[in-house]
Design a protein around this motif. Structure first.
Motif, short mmCIF file in Angstrom:
data_model
loop_
_atom_site.label_atom_id
_atom_site.label_comp_id
_atom_site.label_asym_id
_atom_site.label_seq_id
_atom_site.Cartn_x
_atom_site.Cartn_y
_atom_site.Cartn_z
N UNK A 185 41.52 17.33 40.62
CA UNK A 185 42.11 18.44 41.38
C UNK A 185 42.51 19.62 40.48
N UNK A 186 42.91 19.36 39.26
CA UNK A 186 43.28 20.43 38.34
C UNK A 186 42.04 21.21 37.88
N UNK A 187 40.98 20.50 37.56
CA UNK A 187 39.72 21.15 37.17
C UNK A 187 39.21 22.00 38.34
N UNK A 188 39.27 21.45 39.55
CA UNK A 188 38.83 22.18 40.74
C UNK A 188 39.68 23.44 40.95
N UNK A 189 40.99 23.34 40.71
CA UNK A 189 41.88 24.50 40.84
C UNK A 189 41.45 25.62 39.91
N UNK A 190 41.22 25.31 38.63
CA UNK A 190 40.82 26.33 37.67
C UNK A 190 39.43 26.88 38.01
N UNK A 191 38.51 26.02 38.40
CA UNK A 191 37.18 26.47 38.77
C UNK A 191 37.25 27.42 39.96
N UNK A 192 37.99 27.03 41.00
CA UNK A 192 38.12 27.88 42.19
C UNK A 192 38.76 29.22 41.84
N UNK A 193 39.79 29.20 40.99
CA UNK A 193 40.48 30.42 40.61
C UNK A 193 39.55 31.38 39.87
N UNK A 194 38.84 30.88 38.87
CA UNK A 194 37.94 31.72 38.08
C UNK A 194 36.78 32.21 38.95
N UNK A 195 36.24 31.34 39.80
CA UNK A 195 35.13 31.74 40.68
C UNK A 195 35.58 32.82 41.66
N UNK A 196 36.78 32.69 42.22
CA UNK A 196 37.30 33.69 43.16
C UNK A 196 37.53 35.01 42.44
N UNK A 197 38.14 34.95 41.27
CA UNK A 197 38.39 36.16 40.48
C UNK A 197 37.07 36.86 40.15
N UNK A 198 36.05 36.10 39.78
CA UNK A 198 34.74 36.66 39.46
C UNK A 198 34.12 37.31 40.69
N UNK A 199 34.19 36.63 41.84
CA UNK A 199 33.62 37.18 43.07
C UNK A 199 34.33 38.46 43.48
N UNK A 200 35.65 38.51 43.34
CA UNK A 200 36.42 39.71 43.68
C UNK A 200 36.03 40.88 42.78
N UNK A 201 35.85 40.61 41.51
CA UNK A 201 35.45 41.66 40.58
C UNK A 201 34.06 42.17 40.92
N UNK A 202 33.16 41.25 41.22
CA UNK A 202 31.79 41.62 41.59
C UNK A 202 31.80 42.46 42.87
N UNK A 203 32.58 42.04 43.87
CA UNK A 203 32.65 42.76 45.15
C UNK A 203 33.23 44.16 44.99
N UNK A 204 34.10 44.33 44.01
CA UNK A 204 34.71 45.64 43.76
C UNK A 204 33.81 46.53 42.91
N UNK A 205 32.64 46.03 42.57
CA UNK A 205 31.70 46.82 41.78
C UNK A 205 31.92 46.73 40.29
N UNK A 206 32.77 45.81 39.86
CA UNK A 206 33.04 45.66 38.44
C UNK A 206 31.95 44.88 37.73
#
Length: 171
Positions: free
Chosen positions: A73-94
Motif C-alpha cells: 500500500x505504501x509503494x502504491x501510494x507513492x506510485x499514484x502520487x507521482x503518476x498523478x503529479x506527472x499527469x497534471x503537469x502534462x495536462x497543464x502543458x508542462x
C-alpha cells in the motif's frame, strides 16, 4: 554494460553509517518510504550519468525479486502520487521528463496516519529512498547545497525523524 554497471555500483557504494542495521539477516518484511519507492525511482542521471538499458527493475521490484516482503500500500501510494503529479503537469502543458526521471527533486507527499501506522504494523524495518536527479549544465543539474540538492527538504527531514523514532531499523 549491465554487468559492468552492477560491478561499479557495488564497488562504488559508500556506507556512511552502520549501527548494525546492515546487512539484513535475509529476506524479511520492509516498509519502503519515499518518492523512489514506486514510479519515482531513478535509473541513472543525465548527461554522462545517463543509463540506457532494457530490463530496468525498480527498488521495490528488486527487493521483491530478492525475496523481501514489501508493504505494497505504501509503494502504491507513492506510485499514484507521482503518476498523478506527472499527469497534471502534462495536462497543464508542462515538460515531463522521461519516465525514469518522474518525481525527482520534490518534497515528500503527506502520508496519512492510517497508511503510516499500517507500515509500522507490517514491519520493524523502514527503507527510505530519496531520489535526486543530476545532470551537468541544466537548471535541475549538478547538485547544490540547498534543499532538494544535498540537503533534505523539510518534509523529508521530518519523515526521516519520524521513521527513526518509530522503526527499529532505518535504512
Amino acid at each position: 554494460h549491465l554487468n559492468l554497471a552492477a560491478d561499479v555500483a557495488t564497488e562504488g557504494t559508500v556506507l556512511l553509517k552502520n549501527d548494525g542495521t546492515l546487512p539484513l539477516s535475509g529476506p524479511c518484511k520492509i516498509a519502503l518510504f519515499g518518492r523512489g519507492a514506486g514510479s519515482g525511482f531513478l535509473f541513472g542521471g543525465g548527461g554522462s550519468g545517463t543509463l540506457y538499458t532494457t530490463g530496468r527493475v525498480s527498488l521495490s521490484e528488486g527487493l521483491k525479486n530478492a525475496g523481501f516482503e514489501i508493504y505494497q500500500p505504501l509503494v502504491d501510494f507513492y506510485t499514484d502520487f507521482v503518476d498523478k503529479e506527472t499527469a497534471e503537469k502534462r495536462a497543464a502543458g508542462g515538460t515531463v521528463l522521461t519516465h525514469w526521471m518522474r518525481g525527482y527533486d520534490r518534497p515528500e507527499p503527506v502520508i496519512t496516519d492510517e497508511l503510516y501506522n499500517g507500515a509500522k504494523s507490517f514491519s520493524k524495518i523502514a527503507l527510505y529512498c530519496l531520489p535526486r536527479h543530476s545532470s551537468e549544465g541544466t537548471d535541475f543539474g549538478d547538485r547544490d547545497t540547498g534543499k532538494g540538492g544535498f540537503c533534505l527538504y523539510d518534509e523529508e527531514a521530518a519523515l526521516l525523524d519520524r521513521l527513526c523514532k518509530d522503526f527499529e531499523k532505518v535504512i
